[in-house]
Motif scaffolding. Structure first.
Motif, short mmCIF file in Angstrom:
data_model
loop_
_atom_site.label_atom_id
_atom_site.label_comp_id
_atom_site.label_asym_id
_atom_site.label_seq_id
_atom_site.Cartn_x
_atom_site.Cartn_y
_atom_site.Cartn_z
N TRP A 6 0.54 -1.32 0.21
CA TRP A 6 -0.15 0.47 0.41
C TRP A 6 0.64 1.40 0.36
CZ3 TRP A 6 0.66 3.49 4.07
CH2 TRP A 6 1.12 3.03 5.12
N TRP A 7 1.82 1.36 0.97
CA TRP A 7 2.97 2.18 0.48
C TRP A 7 3.53 2.89 -0.86
CZ3 TRP A 7 7.97 1.99 -0.97
CH2 TRP A 7 8.23 0.21 -0.39
N GLU A 8 3.34 1.94 -1.53
CA GLU A 8 3.98 2.35 -3.18
C GLU A 8 2.95 3.53 -3.35
OE1 GLU A 8 5.50 -1.23 -4.55
OE2 GLU A 8 3.68 -1.35 -5.12
N GLU A 9 1.95 3.90 -2.78
CA GLU A 9 1.08 5.32 -3.51
C GLU A 9 1.44 6.28 -2.87
OE1 GLU A 9 -2.94 3.23 -3.17
OE2 GLU A 9 -2.20 1.93 -4.52
N LEU A 10 2.09 5.98 -1.70
CA LEU A 10 1.88 6.81 -0.49
C LEU A 10 3.71 8.03 0.15
CD1 LEU A 10 -0.15 5.80 1.95
CD2 LEU A 10 -0.46 7.25 0.06
N PRO A 15 6.33 3.56 5.86
CA PRO A 15 5.14 2.79 5.47
C PRO A 15 5.22 2.24 7.35
CG PRO A 15 7.49 1.68 5.17
CD PRO A 15 7.84 3.31 5.70
N CYS A 16 3.58 1.96 7.60
CA CYS A 16 3.27 1.74 9.07
C CYS A 16 3.44 0.31 8.98
CB CYS A 16 1.48 1.63 8.95
SG CYS A 16 1.06 3.15 9.01
N PRO A 17 3.80 -0.35 10.26
CA PRO A 17 4.60 -1.58 10.26
C PRO A 17 3.57 -2.65 10.76
CG PRO A 17 4.44 -0.54 13.04
CD PRO A 17 4.31 0.61 11.19
N LEU A 18 3.19 -3.71 10.60
CA LEU A 18 2.25 -4.90 11.86
C LEU A 18 2.78 -5.30 12.44
CD1 LEU A 18 0.07 -6.87 11.13
CD2 LEU A 18 1.74 -8.20 9.84
N GLN A 27 7.53 -5.16 8.20
CA GLN A 27 7.70 -3.39 7.64
C GLN A 27 7.97 -3.39 6.24
OE1 GLN A 27 9.02 -0.39 10.38
NE2 GLN A 27 8.08 1.17 9.53
N PRO A 28 7.38 -3.20 5.06
CA PRO A 28 6.37 -2.39 5.44
C PRO A 28 5.43 -3.29 5.72
CG PRO A 28 6.85 -2.20 2.83
CD PRO A 28 8.19 -1.93 4.02
#
Length: 182
Positions: A6-10, A15-18, A27-28
């Motif tokens: 998802w972070w590729e768009e931001l 990037p938020c971690p799990l 992460q990501p």
């Protein structure tokens, strides 16, 4: 969108971690596999807490909030491209499969007959995203509004011996009616 992050768009954002408690698992986050990983964790939890050495344990409360279907919609590669509704439909179908796995885990643990399962959406569709944001059908508007399309969402409750099968209620309710901790 299986396999994408998802972070590729931001670009430019961290990037938020799990997390698992306070430990970073990833992460990501690979959003294409998150639904099944959440589901696997829930199934493990059910098996760990339902019984120990064949003896029933204390009741437990388990709250699961899947990350999908939300923009951007992702799905496991095994279900991508299966739905007539595109990525949104694929993510909904993946959740349907996951619900089946959780229900099977309850049955395997012999607790399905005295377990309440409450399934509900958090809000209506994200209208601005078109078909990828969902649909409110004939209801007006969607997410972020107080119109029916934003707050009137389907809910299903299964509680054998307490709620008769096939019962329909037109009374309004909300997630906090089940547990104020939600």
């Amino acid at each position: 969108m299986g396999g994408s992050y998802w972070w590729e768009e931001l670009r430019g954002y961290t990037p938020c971690p799990l997390l698992d408690d306070l430990n970073i698992v990833e992460q990501p986050v690979n959003m294409a596999t998150i639904t099944q990983r959440y589901t696997d964790r829930v199934v493990d939890y059910i098996h760990q807490h339902a019984s120990v050495n064949g003896e029933r344990q204390n009741p437990f409360f388990l709250y699961l909030a899947w990350a999908h279907p939300h923009i951007t919609n992702y799905c496991d590669p095994s279900v991508c491209g299966q739905s007539r509704r595109g990525a949104y439909g694929d993510s909904v179908e993946e959740i349907d499969i996951a619900v089946g796995q959780i229900m099977q885990a309850l049955k395997d643990a012999n607790i399905d007959d005295d377990t309440m399962v409450f399934f509900v959406s958090d809000n209506g569709p994200w209208i601005e995203q078109g078909l990828e944001g969902g649909s409110a059908g004939l209801l007006r508007n969607g997410k972020g509004t107080t119109w029916e399309g934003g707050i009137r969402v389907p809910a299903m409750v299964r509680f054998p011996g307490v709620i008769p099968p096939g019962q329909v209620s037109l009374e309004p309710g909300m997630i906090t009616d089940v547990s104020p901790q939600c």
